[in-house]
Design a protein around this motif. Structure first.
Motif, PDB file in Angstrom:
ATOM      1  N   ALA A   1       0.940  -1.262  -0.118  1.00 12.34           N
ATOM      2  CA  ALA A   1       0.087  -0.113  -0.092  1.00 12.34           C
ATOM      3  C   ALA A   1       0.770   1.290   0.047  1.00 12.34           C
ATOM      4  N   TYR A   2       0.433   2.229  -0.933  1.00  9.74           N
ATOM      5  CA  TYR A   2       1.076   3.507  -1.085  1.00  9.74           C
ATOM      6  C   TYR A   2       0.343   4.685  -0.465  1.00  9.74           C
ATOM      7  N   LEU A   3       0.974   5.797  -0.022  1.00 11.17           N
ATOM      8  CA  LEU A   3       0.077   6.897   0.483  1.00 11.17           C
ATOM      9  C   LEU A   3       0.535   8.006  -0.359  1.00 11.17           C
ATOM     10  N   MET A   4       0.018   8.770  -0.763  1.00 14.03           N
ATOM     11  CA  MET A   4       0.391   9.914  -1.681  1.00 14.03           C
ATOM     12  C   MET A   4      -0.571  11.371  -1.303  1.00 14.03           C
ATOM     13  N   PRO A   5      -0.100  12.393  -1.479  1.00 16.13           N
ATOM     14  CA  PRO A   5      -0.837  13.677  -1.182  1.00 16.13           C
ATOM     15  C   PRO A   5      -1.952  13.758  -1.863  1.00 16.13           C
ATOM     16  N   SER A   6      -2.837  14.584  -1.515  1.00 10.74           N
ATOM     17  CA  SER A   6      -4.099  15.025  -2.290  1.00 10.74           C
ATOM     18  C   SER A   6      -3.871  15.621  -3.639  1.00 10.74           C
ATOM     19  N   THR A   7      -4.614  15.149  -4.684  1.00 13.23           N
ATOM     20  CA  THR A   7      -4.717  15.659  -5.974  1.00 13.23           C
ATOM     21  C   THR A   7      -5.487  16.896  -6.074  1.00 13.23           C
ATOM     22  N   SER A   8      -6.020  17.523  -5.018  1.00 11.86           N
ATOM     23  CA  SER A   8      -6.965  18.481  -5.108  1.00 11.86           C
ATOM     24  C   SER A   8      -5.995  19.757  -5.582  1.00 11.86           C
ATOM     25  N   GLY A   9      -6.863  20.702  -6.338  1.00  5.81           N
ATOM     26  CA  GLY A   9      -6.066  22.113  -6.716  1.00  5.81           C
ATOM     27  C   GLY A   9      -5.939  22.911  -5.608  1.00  5.81           C
ATOM     28  N   ARG A  10      -6.537  22.608  -4.510  1.00  2.00           N
ATOM     29  CA  ARG A  10      -6.092  23.396  -3.414  1.00  2.00           C
ATOM     30  C   ARG A  10      -4.768  22.997  -2.666  1.00  2.00           C
ATOM     31  N   ASN A  11      -4.348  21.797  -2.868  1.00  3.47           N
ATOM     32  CA  ASN A  11      -2.970  21.443  -2.395  1.00  3.47           C
ATOM     33  C   ASN A  11      -1.718  21.991  -3.044  1.00  3.47           C
ATOM     34  N   ALA A  12      -1.210  23.195  -2.570  1.00  2.00           N
ATOM     35  CA  ALA A  12      -0.416  23.817  -3.391  1.00  2.00           C
ATOM     36  C   ALA A  12       0.908  23.136  -3.216  1.00  2.00           C
ATOM     37  N   ASN A  13       1.252  22.375  -1.975  1.00  2.00           N
ATOM     38  CA  ASN A  13       2.140  21.679  -1.841  1.00  2.00           C
ATOM     39  C   ASN A  13       2.692  20.557  -2.592  1.00  2.00           C
ATOM     40  N   ALA A  14       1.693  20.138  -3.606  1.00  2.00           N
ATOM     41  CA  ALA A  14       2.000  19.125  -4.443  1.00  2.00           C
ATOM     42  C   ALA A  14       1.986  19.763  -5.972  1.00  2.00           C
ATOM     43  N   GLN A  15       2.956  19.646  -6.678  1.00  2.00           N
ATOM     44  CA  GLN A  15       2.752  20.214  -8.207  1.00  2.00           C
ATOM     45  C   GLN A  15       2.369  18.706  -9.165  1.00  2.00           C
ATOM     46  N   LEU A  16       1.861  18.901  -9.974  1.00  2.00           N
ATOM     47  CA  LEU A  16       1.524  18.069 -11.065  1.00  2.00           C
ATOM     48  C   LEU A  16       2.561  16.972 -11.151  1.00  2.00           C
ATOM     49  N   LYS A  17       3.701  17.478 -11.542  1.00  2.20           N
ATOM     50  CA  LYS A  17       4.877  16.386 -11.770  1.00  2.20           C
ATOM     51  C   LYS A  17       5.275  15.538 -10.537  1.00  2.20           C
ATOM     52  N   ASP A  18       4.813  16.115  -9.244  1.00  2.00           N
ATOM     53  CA  ASP A  18       5.198  15.149  -8.045  1.00  2.00           C
ATOM     54  C   ASP A  18       3.993  14.194  -7.913  1.00  2.00           C
ATOM     55  N   LEU A  19       2.906  14.734  -8.193  1.00  2.00           N
ATOM     56  CA  LEU A  19       1.738  13.508  -8.164  1.00  2.00           C
ATOM     57  C   LEU A  19       1.697  12.566  -9.311  1.00  2.00           C
ATOM     58  N   VAL A  20       2.516  12.535 -10.247  1.00  2.71           N
ATOM     59  CA  VAL A  20       2.754  11.771 -11.523  1.00  2.71           C
ATOM     60  C   VAL A  20       3.887  10.918 -10.960  1.00  2.71           C
ATOM     61  N   LYS A  21       4.791  11.341 -10.050  1.00  5.37           N
ATOM     62  CA  LYS A  21       5.878  10.602  -9.493  1.00  5.37           C
ATOM     63  C   LYS A  21       5.244   9.404  -8.635  1.00  5.37           C
ATOM     64  N   HIS A  22       4.383  10.145  -7.687  1.00  5.33           N
ATOM     65  CA  HIS A  22       3.852   9.105  -6.551  1.00  5.33           C
ATOM     66  C   HIS A  22       3.093   7.951  -7.390  1.00  5.33           C
ATOM     67  N   LEU A  23       2.279   8.334  -8.433  1.00  6.62           N
ATOM     68  CA  LEU A  23       1.366   7.212  -9.109  1.00  6.62           C
ATOM     69  C   LEU A  23       2.352   6.364  -9.783  1.00  6.62           C
ATOM     70  N   ARG A  24       3.542   6.822 -10.370  1.00  4.96           N
ATOM     71  CA  ARG A  24       4.367   5.879 -10.844  1.00  4.96           C
ATOM     72  C   ARG A  24       5.085   4.880  -9.789  1.00  4.96           C
ATOM     73  N   ARG A  25       5.343   5.398  -8.619  1.00  7.46           N
ATOM     74  CA  ARG A  25       5.910   4.718  -7.655  1.00  7.46           C
ATOM     75  C   ARG A  25       4.875   3.571  -7.081  1.00  7.46           C
ATOM     76  N   ALA A  26       3.754   4.007  -7.024  1.00  8.60           N
ATOM     77  CA  ALA A  26       2.636   3.270  -6.420  1.00  8.60           C
ATOM     78  C   ALA A  26       2.291   1.813  -7.460  1.00  8.60           C
ATOM     79  N   THR A  27       2.584   2.208  -8.775  1.00 12.73           N
ATOM     80  CA  THR A  27       2.588   0.867  -9.602  1.00 12.73           C
ATOM     81  C   THR A  27       3.859   0.268  -9.855  1.00 12.73           C
ATOM     82  N   SER A  28       4.945   0.784  -9.246  1.00 12.53           N
ATOM     83  CA  SER A  28       6.102   0.001  -9.316  1.00 12.53           C
ATOM     84  C   SER A  28       6.616  -1.012  -8.593  1.00 12.53           C
ATOM     85  N   GLY A  29       5.728  -1.145  -7.457  1.00 15.07           N
ATOM     86  CA  GLY A  29       6.062  -2.085  -6.280  1.00 15.07           C
ATOM     87  C   GLY A  29       5.399  -3.614  -6.659  1.00 15.07           C
TER      88      GLY A  29
END
Length: 369
Positions: free
Chosen positions: A341-369
């Motif tokens: 199980a992987y935990l990633m930040p919220s994808t909401s536009g209100r979450n300014a701490n996570a950029q689109l490129k960061d979210l993409v990296k998290h999703l790729r990591r979640a499918t790499s395990g």
């Protein structure tokens, strides 16, 4: 419907009809269902067979639609009430516009779907119903079958019965507990389940909830789990649907999907979706801790039954508030329900701490395990 079973009904439609009676009319169940419907509402008789129930609903003043996978059965359904609309389609792909139905009657049909297909079939039905619409269906009762401890724990199994009058038909059997979990996961509430007649059947009544259904099946590459649906997403039948949410652009950039805002297409590509809490809200702050606890147990059971390759929880702040206040993004130690199980930040536009490129990296990591 199971392909072998569909062929049996097509070949033996006349014989099957001669050997059966419309028991739900005789014992008053259909009349009780009709009292729950909106006046003159549009209601579908799923797996209609010779059309007894669609014809009766038409006679009661409803806009009835008869649906069956067998052309031979539908031919019979048209003789009694030619004005009743008839549709030849499978339960996995009912050709109805979202929120176009005011109710659904499904007597002795969903048990002919392989158990792996039932969650998707119920999800498709949920999307076709307006919120609050009643349904009544039957499933074969697992309690009346001799089973192993593993099957009893799972709560479902598929069988072709050697003593069946039409040998070769597939039956998926479910316990009452598993049936309830399926209906809740598919986005229904006010669920009642009781044995019917000789207890071979479970009688299930429910209403379409204002929420999202689970989009799940066995052998998923990744099961995405949100915290809970927003009212906006629930209204549209699409997870993460709010404008500005970067979930779908991130999924496409990670090359996990082709079509954005299409959970059914994502499911075909091995990406499933669910929520920790089914109740849709304006804000996650409205969710009670008891709902989170129940949601953890529900998703654990979902994971144990469908065994996805990996599970990804979306919403770090929500996870901290609900589960572990010290949690960090990344792989969860020990997994969840026996699954990585992987935990990633919220994808909401209100979450300014996570950029689109960061979210993409998290999703790729979640499918790499």
């Amino acid at each position: 419907m199971d392909a072998i079973t569909a062929k049996i009904y097509e070949a033996h439609a006349t014989e099957w009809t001669a050997a059966r009676r419309p028991r739900a009319i005789e014992d008053g169940r259909l009349a009780a269902f009709a009292r729950r419907l909106r006046r003159k509402g549009r209601v579908v008789d799923l797996g209609c067979g010779p059309g007894w129930y669609a014809e009766h609903l038409h006679a009661l003043g409803f806009r009835a639609v008869a649906l069956d996978a067998s052309p031979a059965m539908l031919a019979g359904a048209g003789r009694g009430t030619p004005m009743t609309a008839r549709v030849c389609a499978d339960l996995l792909a009912p050709p109805f516009v979202d929120r176009s139905l005011d109710g659904a009657w499904a007597s002795a049909c969903y048990q002919h779907l392989p158990r792996r297909d039932l969650p998707l079939a119920l999800a498709r039905l949920q999307l076709a119903l307006r919120p609050g619409a009643p349904i009544e269906l039957t499933l074969a009762n697992l309690a009346q079958q001799q089973t192993t401890a593993a099957v009893r724990a799972r709560g479902e199994t598929d069988r072709r019965l050697h003593d069946d009058a039409f040998v070769g038909r597939l039956f998926s059997f479910h316990s009452a507990e598993r049936a309830r979990a399926l209906l809740e996961g598919a986005g229904f509430d006010r669920i009642t389940i009781e044995p019917l007649r000789n207890t071979f059947w479970l009688r299930i009544r429910a209403r379409r909830a204002r929420t999202l259904p689970d989009f799940v099946r066995p052998r998923l590459r990744l099961l995405i789990c949100g915290l809970n649906p927003s009212l906006y997403s629930a209204e549209r039948g699409i997870p993460f649907a709010r404008p500005g949410n970067r979930f779908w652009p991130a999924m496409r950039a990670a090359r996990l999907i082709v079509h954005e805002r299409d959970p059914l297409d994502a499911l075909r590509r091995g990406i499933g979706m669910t929520d920790l809490v089914k109740r849709a809200t304006t804000s996650a702050s409205e969710i009670r801790r008891a709902e989170y606890r129940a949601g953890v147990a529900r998703v654990e059971s979902l994971v144990q039954i469908y065994r996805p390759r990996a599970l990804c929880f979306v919403g770090l702040d929500g996870w901290r508030a609900a589960i572990d206040r010290h949690a960090q993004s990344g792989w969860i130690r020990g997994g969840f329900g026996g699954c990585p199980a992987y935990l990633m930040p919220s994808t909401s536009g209100r979450n300014a701490n996570a950029q689109l490129k960061d979210l993409v990296k998290h999703l790729r990591r979640a499918t790499s395990g």
